[in-house]
Design a protein around this motif. Sequence first.
Motif, PDB file in Angstrom:
ATOM      1  N   ASN A 160       0.871  -1.260  -0.159  1.00  0.00           N
ATOM      2  CA  ASN A 160       0.055  -0.183   0.062  1.00  0.00           C
ATOM      3  C   ASN A 160       0.899   1.256  -0.090  1.00  0.00           C
ATOM      4  O   ASN A 160       0.661   2.371  -0.759  1.00  0.00           O
ATOM      5  CB  ASN A 160      -0.666   0.189   1.236  1.00  0.00           C
ATOM      6  CG  ASN A 160      -2.057   0.901   1.041  1.00  0.00           C
ATOM      7  OD1 ASN A 160      -2.081   2.116   1.643  1.00  0.00           O
ATOM      8  ND2 ASN A 160      -3.218   0.752   0.023  1.00  0.00           N
ATOM      9  N   GLN A 201      -6.979  -2.468  -1.809  1.00  0.00           N
ATOM     10  CA  GLN A 201      -5.776  -1.762  -2.145  1.00  0.00           C
ATOM     11  C   GLN A 201      -5.978  -0.346  -2.713  1.00  0.00           C
ATOM     12  O   GLN A 201      -5.788   0.619  -2.326  1.00  0.00           O
ATOM     13  CB  GLN A 201      -4.660  -2.642  -2.703  1.00  0.00           C
ATOM     14  CG  GLN A 201      -3.832  -3.540  -1.863  1.00  0.00           C
ATOM     15  CD  GLN A 201      -2.910  -2.928  -0.780  1.00  0.00           C
ATOM     16  OE1 GLN A 201      -2.699  -1.740  -0.934  1.00  0.00           O
ATOM     17  NE2 GLN A 201      -2.409  -3.799   0.172  1.00  0.00           N
ATOM     18  N   THR A 204      -8.097   2.474  -1.155  1.00  0.00           N
ATOM     19  CA  THR A 204      -7.331   3.521  -0.302  1.00  0.00           C
ATOM     20  C   THR A 204      -6.662   4.459  -1.056  1.00  0.00           C
ATOM     21  O   THR A 204      -6.244   5.642  -0.442  1.00  0.00           O
ATOM     22  CB  THR A 204      -6.488   2.818   0.642  1.00  0.00           C
ATOM     23  OG1 THR A 204      -5.202   2.228  -0.027  1.00  0.00           O
ATOM     24  CG2 THR A 204      -6.798   1.543   1.138  1.00  0.00           C
TER      25      THR A 204
END
Length: 387
Positions: A160, A201, A204
């Motif tokens: 991330n 993922q 975000t």
Amino acid sequence: MSILTPEILSELEQQSIELPSWAFGNSGTRFRVFRTPGTPRDPFEKITDAAQVHKHTALAPSVALHIPWDTCDFGDLRKHAEHLGVKLGTVNSNTFQDEDYKFGALTHEDAAVRRKAIDHHLACIDVMDATGSRDLKIWLAEGSNYPGQADMRGRQDRLNESLREIYARLGDDQRLVLEYKFFEPAFYHTDVPDWGTSYAQVSTLGEKAMVCLDTGHHAPGTNIEFIVMQLLRLGKLGSFDFNSRFYADDDLIVGAADPFQLFRILFEVVRGGGLNNPDVAFMLDQCHNIEDKIPGQIRSVLNVQEMTARALLVDREALAAAQKTGDVLGANAVFMDAFYTDVRPALAEWRESRGLPADPMAAFAASGYLERIAADRVGGVQAGWGA
């Protein structure tokens, strides 16, 4: 009277399917890469071959690139493509063929390796700037082979962080699409194994981050059309990689293994507003190991077109009525009637009305193009996996 109404033909006329540059190079199994006479030796010859598909079908106006396989002067490549009536599309990154990435790239424990992988993606965005491409597609061959080998949660956190830095470099009109694959080459766990992980993922990151769905990247028995529906519903289906599989990620001609599955997927695309939606990119991701490359790509885009036409034939009102009244067999019959309709004669007639060959496969075979490139492309290094 044609079974394809003006409304359906209008939808089909807008359809576009991006071709992968690597489909025109040599490929094979994990045991051997097979060579074919006339195979392109550089990205310019790949684009030249890809343009033949669009010439015969009017379905393939763009070509995806793979970095570093397609490294060249991208300004010149863009002009070359435009001269041939096509454009350069999605830029695909590669963090799976370098020794440093043995234990991961964007997820690696070593910050220096992660830095190298991030910088590669930033360089890919530079390529996008030069080619006018919108999408950066990321597929990660990352995971572990044994229980306890890796900190799975830590790897998600590092992924991330890496994606956030890449995302921040995107231009206003550029996107990041994150592909998933449920296994291979890692055998115990894969860092992005399913649509849910990809969705978690990209959610975000922001509105410019989407999920890429490869139709071959699922466990046997997976209801792929359900995933298509869900991602469209959530507004996060950024792109397709169309291919077909019999056992694993076979990357065969789309619709070869299960034409009915392709129909079901495309019905959900139509139902969910994904057809001819600029936010949903259609692309092929195939490797032609034993068949000729250009005919393989022609056959592929025609398969998508044919199943799209059938999906558009579904009587949506009758289907909804049967569903609401609990008419199980009636609803299924509406669905199956559209699937079993042979749209090929109507599509052939429509192509001719647009100045295209009624049978693109036969027209290309008769053109002599394969024979010409086999005679002209002698010497040099043929393109293939890794080139």
